[in-house]
Motif scaffolding. Structure first.
Motif: not given
Length: 160
Positions: A89-98
């Motif tokens: 979930y944290l990875f997907k959040l940072f991926d979306t922010l990127y």
């Protein structure tokens, strides 16, 4: 903690977590840059597959609290697996922010008008899910109890 339990009881947190998970599963197939859904990309199935663990944990937590049961080894294992899912979930959040932050790199291309609203919605849903996952861990510790290895080992009868 008392303020949190007053405004967000355990039933409501489980329900909101489930709704956020369902919405994120649907939106995991959505392409921000193209405003289309992609069902044939393997990467889009990561979240739906890992969210099964989250749904199982929410069900087990609901059941344990409703029945007044204590924690056990299967619940502990599911929670440990949910820690890995939490990292996803944290990875997907940072991926979306990127993806949202790379908007300026594609100024010469035609970006859909839904780019920022959908990107913001996905970001808010991930933040909500991450926060609610932490809250459900606290509710598990409060209502079901800690994972006491001594009690768990006493329940095992090696002669059966």
């Amino acid at each position: 903690m008392q303020l949190l339990t007053k405004f967000l009881p355990w039933k409501r947190s489980i329900l909101i977590s489930s709704i956020a998970l369902i919405l994120l599963i649907i939106l995991s197939f959505y392409g921000l840059y193209t405003n289309k859904f992609y069902f044939f990309k393997y990467d889009n199935y990561i979240l739906p597959i890992f969210s099964i663990i989250h749904f199982i944990f929410l069900y087990v937590l609901w059941f344990k609290i409703k029945e007044g049961e204590i924690s056990d080894s299967p619940m502990r294992n599911i929670e440990y697996a949910l820690y890995v899912v939490f990292i996803v979930y944290l990875f997907k959040l940072f991926d979306t922010l990127y993806i949202i932050s790379t908007y300026t790199e594609f100024e010469n291309h035609q970006i859909p008008a839904t780019f920022f609203p959908m990107g913001s919605l996905i970001t808010v849903l991930y933040l909500l899910l991450i926060g609610l996952t932490i809250v459900t861990f606290m509710y598990r510790k409060k209502y079901v109890g800690p994972y006491n290895v001594d009690i768990l080992n006493e329940q095992i009868d090696s002669w059966e």
